[in-house]
Each structure stands twice: as C-alpha cells, then as structure tokens.
Enzyme design. Structure first.
Site, mmCIF file in Angstrom:
data_model
loop_
_atom_site.group_PDB
_atom_site.id
_atom_site.type_symbol
_atom_site.label_atom_id
_atom_site.label_comp_id
_atom_site.label_asym_id
_atom_site.label_seq_id
_atom_site.Cartn_x
_atom_site.Cartn_y
_atom_site.Cartn_z
ATOM 1 N N ARG B 294 0.999 -1.273 -0.246
ATOM 2 C CA ARG B 294 -0.051 0.343 0.350
ATOM 3 C C ARG B 294 0.531 1.088 0.050
ATOM 4 O O ARG B 294 0.377 2.253 -0.857
ATOM 5 C CB ARG B 294 -1.042 -0.372 0.990
ATOM 6 C CG ARG B 294 -2.204 -0.929 0.903
ATOM 7 C CD ARG B 294 -3.023 -1.211 2.061
ATOM 8 N NE ARG B 294 -3.888 -1.990 1.788
ATOM 9 C CZ ARG B 294 -5.177 -2.534 2.181
ATOM 10 N NH1 ARG B 294 -5.408 -2.401 3.296
ATOM 11 N NH2 ARG B 294 -5.865 -3.088 1.898
ATOM 12 N N TYR B 426 -6.430 -1.036 -7.171
ATOM 13 C CA TYR B 426 -5.511 -2.025 -6.494
ATOM 14 C C TYR B 426 -5.123 -2.148 -5.477
ATOM 15 O O TYR B 426 -5.143 -1.201 -4.730
ATOM 16 C CB TYR B 426 -4.449 -2.872 -7.134
ATOM 17 C CG TYR B 426 -3.787 -2.179 -7.645
ATOM 18 C CD1 TYR B 426 -3.061 -1.098 -7.535
ATOM 19 C CD2 TYR B 426 -3.007 -2.712 -9.522
ATOM 20 C CE1 TYR B 426 -1.888 -0.215 -7.859
ATOM 21 C CE2 TYR B 426 -2.089 -2.200 -9.109
ATOM 22 C CZ TYR B 426 -1.256 -0.889 -9.332
ATOM 23 O OH TYR B 426 -0.076 0.096 -10.070
ATOM 24 N N GLU B 427 -4.776 -3.366 -4.359
ATOM 25 C CA GLU B 427 -4.725 -2.972 -3.329
ATOM 26 C C GLU B 427 -5.755 -2.748 -2.179
ATOM 27 O O GLU B 427 -5.119 -2.436 -0.939
ATOM 28 C CB GLU B 427 -2.670 -2.359 -2.959
ATOM 29 C CG GLU B 427 -1.839 -2.906 -3.776
ATOM 30 C CD GLU B 427 -1.625 -5.106 -3.678
ATOM 31 O OE1 GLU B 427 -1.820 -5.223 -2.937
ATOM 32 O OE2 GLU B 427 -1.268 -4.941 -4.821
ATOM 33 N N GLY B 428 -6.146 -2.424 -2.399
ATOM 34 C CA GLY B 428 -7.721 -2.534 -1.003
ATOM 35 C C GLY B 428 -7.922 -0.507 -2.181
ATOM 36 O O GLY B 428 -7.074 -0.353 -2.254
#
Lengths: 567, 567
Positions: B294, B426-428
């Site tokens: 993140r 992406y990545e949450g």
C-alpha cells in the site's frame, strides 16, 4: 448494460424546475405543445436507446481511419448518422424558413444529451453541424443560406468548425491562414488547421468547413479575422456537390478516447471559399457558433455522466460481495451508495443547469429581451465547464464503483472516462470558460449574476416552510456567493479575477445545483427530497473552500516562479 | 520531456520535515550515513532518468502479450528490470541476513517513487517482489526463507500476489481456491485467480506466486484462508528452477493503461505449493504483504504526479500563446499558473506523507515501539488513498494544461492519467482504505490520530511567530479535524463512520498537507514559503466541506434507493 434515456428527469425538470412553461407560452414557440414535447422526448429516447447506443463500443474498438486520403468511419456509424438525420434531429431548432422545425433549444438540449449518453463520438457530428447552422442563420448572405442551410438541416451535408492552428489554440487571434480575393467574389483559402472534429466522413454527400482566415488587409490579432464557407465539394449550378475543392485531410489524431470521431489536420491549398458575415468580422460569427456549441458540449458531459451512472448502478446492484454481516450486492455498502448518489446528484444538477441555460436562450429568442440574453450568456460558460467536469468526475467514480473491472476495457466504464476527457478542453478550455465568466460576463457589474442569486434566495425563502434545513443551507450558500461576486466585480485588475476564476465558476455551479435540488425537493416525491438532502448537506458545502480560493487574488499566485515548481 | 528525479525535494523533506534524522540515529539503521543516503538518491535518480524513463512510452505502445502461453514483455523492459535488480534496489530494505541491504523504508520509498515516475508499468514488478519479500521475512519457515529470499532480493526471481478471484475482490473471504495436502508436506493448489500483476515475464528465471487458498478444514470466510508459495518452476535439490508447476497464465487483460505491466488470469490445476505461516493464518501474512504494497502504491501516485507536473510545466514554459497584452509562454496566464501550482503543491504534500509514513515504519522496526507502529498503521491508508487520488488528479490537470494536445496520445500526458488510474483501485480500493482508517485504525479510541493532530498543532504553535497567518489556518484546520475525529470515534455504529470515511480520509490528508507545507515554509527558502502559502490559503480550505460531509452519518445516505438513482 443498455443505455436508458432519462426521460422522467427531463420531464420533471422541464415541468417543475427550469420554467419551460414560459417558453411554451410564448408566441414564438406556440407550436411546442405538451403533446409534441412528449412525443419528441419519446422518439429521441427510442432512437438513442435502440439505434445509437449499440454503436458506442464499436466506435472505440474500430476508430475512424484514413484510407487513401478518405475518412472511413466506425462500423454502424453511417446507419446511426442517417437515423439521426432522417429523424429531423439535426436541425430541430433551426428556423422553419430555413427548413428546420423551429423547436426550442431546450428540446434540442435533451436530444443532444440523449445522443451523447448513447454514443458521444457520433453525437459530435450533428453537434458541429448545429453550430454551423446557427452561425449561418445569423451571419451568412441569403445566397449562402439558401444553398447550404436546407442541406445542413436535413443532414445530407455536415458542417465543421476550423479555428485552431498549431500556433493558435485558445489564442485564435494568432492564426495565419490566409484568404485572398479571387476577383469573382470568392476567396482562395490557404493554411493548416488542426483538431478538426468530423473533418470528413463517408456518410454525408458533402462536408462544409467554416474556416477562420485573415484577408490581405486584416490587422494582426482577432480584429483581422474573417469567416469563410469552404465546402469539400464545390456546389454546382444546381446546388449539388460538384468539383473537389483544394483541401484535404492530412492525418487523423490518435486520441485518448472518442475514437469513433475523426479528428483531423486539414490542409487548405488555395481552396475556394465564400465570405460569411462581414470582412474582419469573423470573431462575431465564431462566437455565435461557439456559444451554441458550448451548450452542446455541456450536454456531452451530462450524457456521459448519465451513461456512466447507469452502468455503475447496474453493476453495484448485480455484484455480490461482502462479509456475512452485510452480504448482498455492493450497493448495500455505505461507500458504494455514497459514490453512486454523488454521481446521480451531480448528473442531475448538471442536467438542470443545461436546461436552465437552454430556457434562457429560448426566451431570449422568443422575446428579444436583453435580460434573458444576458442570463443565457452568463450561464453558458457555467454549463460548459461544470457539466464537462461533472462528466469526467462521474465517469471516474463509475470506474471506481467497478473496482478492478473498471480498469479493464471490456467493462466499458473506462471508455466513458476516456471519451469525455476532451470535453473540458474543446470549444474553449474550462479555464477559458471561467475567465469569460469573471471578465466578460461580469462586465455588466454583476447584474446577470445578481439576478440569478436573487432567484436562488427567493427559492430558498419559499422553501423555508417545508424544508427549513435545506432552504437555510442554500440561502447561506447564495449569500456567500453574492459576497464573492461583489468582491470580483470590484476588482478592476482582471488578473485578480482570473486567479480565482475556476473555483468561482465551480462554486456558482455548486450553488445553482443546490437551487435546482431544492426546487426538486419541493415539487417532487420523497426520492427527489432524499437526493436533494444528500446534495445540499454533503456536496454543497464544497462551495466554502472554493469561495475562499476565488477571493485570494493574483499577487501570491503570480509570485510563484517556474523554479518553485521544478524538481 | 525527460523525467528528472526530485532529489532536492527528497533531501529537503528528509532533512527538515519528516524527521528522517531520527531513523538515521537509531542503532538499527546506524549504517545509513548522510553520505550513503546521498549516494543512494543520486544513483537511483540516475538510473530512473537515464535507463528506466526512456522505456515508458514503449510500454504503452507495445503492451506485454501472451505468445503460446508465455508472457512477452515490452521492448526494453528486460534491460530495465535487470538494471533495477543489479542495482540492488529490489531488496534494499530486506534484512541483511536474507541478503538485503537492510536500508530504511524511507529510502526505498524515494526509490520506488522515482521508478514510478520514470515508468510505472515496470516499477510494479519489483514492487510486487518487495511485498513478497516482507511477507516471507515475517511468516515463512526457515527453509522457504533460505530458498526464496536471496533469489527474490537479487531479482533473479520475481514475486506476485494472488488474492482476487472472480467472486472475491475486496471481499477476500469469499475465495474458493483449494489447497489439499499431498502428504509430503506440500499442497495441491487448485483454482482461478484474476488481476495478477506481473504474473509472468521473460526476464526472471522464476516467478514465485503467493496464493491465498482454503485448506479442506478451512472455515468459510477470512478465518479459513491460508497462504502458499507456488513457484512457476519447482526448485530442484540445488535450489535451481526445475520442473514446470501445474499453473498457467490463461489470458492477459486489455486495460485502460499500464499496458507494459501484464495483468493475468491464472489457473492453478493442482499446482504444488508450500504453506507460508500458520494454517488458516493467511490473512495475517496477506496484510503484511498488502501494508507494504500500500505504501508502494502510494509512491506510484506521487511518482506519476511528479512526472505529469514536469511534463506540463515544460509545455507551459515552451508554449507561446496569448494576446498582445500578455504575450509569452502560457505559464504567464494566471489560470495556467494556478493549475501548475496546484499540481506541485499536492505532489509535494503527497510525497511528504509517504515519507512520514515510511519514517514511522522504520522507527517501528528500529525501536519496536507500539506508538510508532500505530502511527505507521494509521498513515498507511491515508498515504495509499490520498497519494493515488493525487496521482489521478494531477495527471488530469496535466492533460488540461496541454489543451488540445493533452488528448492526443503522442503528447504523453494522457498516458500518465491512464496508467495511474488503477492505483486508486488495487491493493484495496481507496474506499476500502478509508473504511480501514475510520474503523480499524480508530479502534484505539483515536489515540494515533490525536497524537498526529497534536503534532500538527504544536507545529502551528511554533510557526506563529514567523508565519502567523499560515500557522493560524493550519491550527484551525487541525482543530476542526480533531472535532470530527472525536465525533467519529464516538460513533459505535460503524456505518455512520463508513458513510463519511472517504471525505474524512481526504480531509486528514489535506490537513497533514498543511502541516508539511508549513514546516517547509519555516525551514525552507522563499520558494517553499510561496508554495506553502498557495496550498494553505487556497487548497487547505477544501477541508471545511469535507468535514461537514464526514459528519453527516449514514441514515440519510442509506435511505437512498436504487430507484432514486435510476433514469
């Protein structure tokens, strides 16, 4: 996800919010009966949904391209264009004496939005023709009107605008294209023009270029510019397309989006042209064309916003995901609901603003009133800039609602964002719109602005009994906007206005959005009140920060150096 | 326009704003001398500018593609990757016992940003490997560490994360991929994974997939998920790549941007995997990997913002346009200057936030302090969401500065906007980040938040003598943020927090931005004060509207129905 034309919202806004009844009540638009309005909305909706929307993806995948100097359009676009032309939609607001239907611009605005939501790349072609029709109606000689208008209105021929040159973009006055008298009343046009939308196609019999150029005695700058009609095929004695003119499409641009719409570099090599309007009076004609086109571009923003919203809403209702505690569609998640409601609330506000703008144009035409004229002129840059910003923002949120799928082209969400991106740029960048608003459109000392603010305040007063909290919020916002407007009007140094122009324009649109949502809450069902509540409580407060920014002036800003910004 | 690494800003922020001196003063990072820091910044800058940046356009024009089941990467990417690997940049923060350099994450963050600004699509490959290295360091057995870490750190092998499945995106707990014991300590992995970044390439000897899957006795939901190492080629007895594993790249996605980075659908058909961490403990390992990633994704937003800013600034200084009264480059126009300064001020704030975050990670590692750990955890979702939003916004403004040229792909401005768009997803997704912030990261009763707010207020107090107006504005903003934070902490109903999560996160970042700009004004030259003045007076006020939104709660929002949003 098929596109659905937002006919209910059009009807509601026209009937209850933007005062379309005033337009229908004029003698000028006496033929625009409720039945006719209803029929037009229904027919345009059907065409947009059934014929035009299915073309959208093919336009992206199979761009218009140049084949031996001839533009080949995307699959199905010719049929789509013919449906638009045959429906009479291109010249629906053109005067009846020219072969148009003489219908209100308000109706054209709804149709343009529907076409944009269905297929933006194709919609741009008739939009360009509409701008040309209006320019010719106002400025062309009777001979040119008689020759061109019926063909443009029927869609047999299409129109383009040729303003930009490599060294002359927002600064049109720097253009170098030359126009030299041929001695027979025609002119030889020589020069290169860029960013020409729909410069050619394979579905109209002729393409009519309106070209800005400088006569030999034209002074430098905008005051030496004249406008010329330069058809691709020179009409013969019977007015039919004849010999090829000395012009050609040099190349098409490879763009971020709007692939179905060919954007050309045009070369004029002594092409035969006819003067439109006065010598050296090209800017006036250009403004007519651009003002029309600016509202048209605003509908592009709204149309894409609506399409992106529908696409995302369908996905959010369909997509199952979530922990056991809140299983079900992602629509049930608070943040997804926030995104979708933001999309809807802004799309709705933007649509209402385009319709308010169109009503002002119609009333100005019907009544000749300077007040309506000033209102239309004031609202035009707001419509163009705010609605195209909303188009970009809503399309981007639409990608976000889709999560990972939003980034995959097959989903379709990304295309909306790529296609609409240019709308904040062409027909005058949104920065140019904002500068127009704070300079030219406040030259009346703010009269047009204050009249709108008074209307907003009156609306809020009237709503206090039934919707006190919402009314109070809108009233306060209008007061803040009034104060900043007064501050701007008092700045004799234009750069102080320009420094805050973009945030001011957006704040004005935000407050107008509060006004139309409040009116919707009063006149509409519980759903419209819920939407208005969301907008007024959560989105309207954006105006506070914007107005602070708008009043900061230019001194600090212009002290920033390029070195301050460098790596 | 060549990319220039923003080494001066890194140095200034590390030396004067984010407290990197604390990191260098720890025993743990005793080897990180000022000379070494300087050498690392200079070397990474040189590689990014000279070797990586020239690859960016080719990655867009010649996407990675699948050739008989094998991924072929974009022209030059293999050489670029090798330069990154050979420079030791991939494992620079990995521990020395594993073969890394044990350098602070703060330095890795600067390198990741430079690589992202130079070529985002390629940067994503080492970024994925970095996440895998950290997950293995924390959770893998000694055998797996010994076998994989040196190869991953050297870049001979690369790593991926396999989380998402068609029905399991943000909701990882819904995954269906199975892991069945083979009886020899290994597991047979079967299932389909989607959106796998850099799932394969033609420049590393092996690709190591970390795959989330469910053991036969795994309960439904996240508590039944385990993590497995599933290499493309199974290491032989000597640890060299051996037999092909039962996995394959099914297809690559056609994406809006980031074409140089292959995004795959992966099929595991009983592929041999090794358990990483505890049975059913996959989520813990995943969070290690994701938290690292993140911050890495945050650097993507900042890197693209910087590149887009440089690109637009060069254009604005070069492009001549304007009326006689203000002829010269468009940089002289107030609205262009406003756009560019907005780009710079936000890029700078975002960069400072990633570095603050990295310093907290380093201090937590060096000291084991729970307080630093909590600070790092609190800042991570803010970094990820704010910096990627800034990446998108700055890239979009960059297009706008270019006018019509911004929409033409050859210009390069559009590619930045298309490439960075996925970083908010992406990545949450950024919505997930905001929910993490207001729920998990406020579970301490707001302790970590209030500690940061106190630091902001102390900074403002200290600045009152020299920069009273700026200090007062930042202090007031921090107070408002504190009140809203208190309100959020008091909401036991999480949906009330979630409804305002995204505006709250952005407001927090806005105020943090005010803090770092104020610190820059105090410590820096007149240019930094001008930039801080712009940010604090014109951009910081955005927090007012955001905080109103953040406190509105969920009731009105969740009352909105799908019908309210429909056409």
């Amino acid at each position: 996800m098929p596109y659905r034309a937002p006919v209910n919202d059009f009807r509601f806004l026209m009937d209850h919010v933007v005062g379309f009844d005033q337009v229908a009540a004029t003698d000028h638009f006496a033929e625009t009966t409720p039945d006719m309005t209803q029929a037009i909305l229904a027919e345009a909706a059907k065409m947009s949904e059934d014929i035009i929307a299915p073309l959208n993806r093919a336009g992206d995948l199979h761009p218009a391209h140049l084949e031996n100097g001839i533009v080949r359009t995307s699959p199905g676009f010719a049929d789509g264009y013919n449906a638009i032309a045959e429906g009479g939609w291109i010249g629906m607001s053109a005067s009846q004496e020219s072969g148009g239907l003489g219908l209100p611009m308000t109706l054209t605005t709804t149709v343009n939005e529907m076409l944009a939501g269905a297929c933006l790349a194709l919609q741009l072609s008739p939009l360009m023709t509409q701008g040309q029709i209006e320019a010719l109606e106002h400025h062309a000689s009777d001979m040119i009107k008689a020759l061109y208008l019926p063909k443009l209105i029927s869609g047999e021929w299409s129109g383009t605008m040729n303003l930009t040159e490599p060294q002359a973009g927002s600064d049109v006055g720097a253009l170098r294209t030359k126009a030299e008298p041929n001695g027979d009343g025609t002119y030889a046009i020589t020069g290169q023009k860029i960013y020409i939308s729909w410069a050619d196609n394979d579905f109209t019999q002729n393409v009519c270029h309106l070209v800005l150029a400088r006569l030999p005695d034209g002074v430098p700058g905008t005051k030496g510019i004249s406008l010329f009609m330069v058809p691709k095929l020179i009409p013969d004695a019977d007015g039919n397309p004849g010999a090829q003119n000395d012009l050609r499409v040099v190349s098409l641009e490879h763009k971020m989006g709007l692939h179905g719409s060919p954007t050309a570099v045009m070369e004029y090599s002594g092409a035969t042209g006819w003067l439109v309007g006065e010598e050296h009076g090209g800017m006036a004609a250009m403004f007519t064309m651009m003002n029309n086109a600016r509202l048209g571009v605003a509908t592009q923003g709204v149309g894409i916003a609506e399409a992106a919203l529908q696409h995302a809403l369908a996905y959010a209702q369909d997509r199952k995901q979530g922990k056991a505690s809140c299983s079900g569609a992602i629509f049930e998640h608070a943040d997804v609901r926030r995104m979708l409601t933001t999309m809807k609330a802004d799309t709705y506000a933007a649509r209402a603003i385009t319709l308010m703008n169109a009503v002002a144009i119609d009333m100005a035409r019907a009544t000749g009133s300077a007040e309506w004229q000033a209102r239309a002129a004031f609202l035009t840059p707001i419509s163009k800039a705010f609605c195209t910003d909303v188009g970009c923002e809503v399309a981007s949120v639409g990608i976000q609602v889709h999560g990972g799928m939003g980034f995959i082209e097959e989903t379709g969400a990304a295309q909306y964002a790529r296609d609409v991106r240019v709308a904040t740029i062409y027909e005058g960048t949104n920065g140019i719109q904002a500068m127009d608003l704070v300079a030219r459109k406040l030259m009346d000392g703010g009269e047009a602005a204050f009249r709108i603010l008074e209307e907003i305040e009156n609306g809020a007063e009237a709503a206090k009994a039934t919707h006190p909290a919402l009314a109070e919020a809108v009233w306060q916002a209008a007061e803040s906007l009034r104060e900043t407007t007064e501050w701007l009007v008092a700045q004799s140094d234009l750069s102080a206005r320009f420094a805050g122009a973009v945030p001011y324009l957006r704040a004005f649109a935000r407050v107008l959005g509060g006004h139309v949502h409040l009116a919707s809450a009063i006149k509409g069902d519980a759903g419209r009140t819920r939407l208005a509540t969301f907008y007024i409580k959560r989105m309207l407060p954006e105006h506070v920060g914007l107005l602070v920014h708008a009043r900061e002036g230019a001194t600090d800003l212009m002290a920033i150096t390029a070195d301050d910004l460098a790596a």
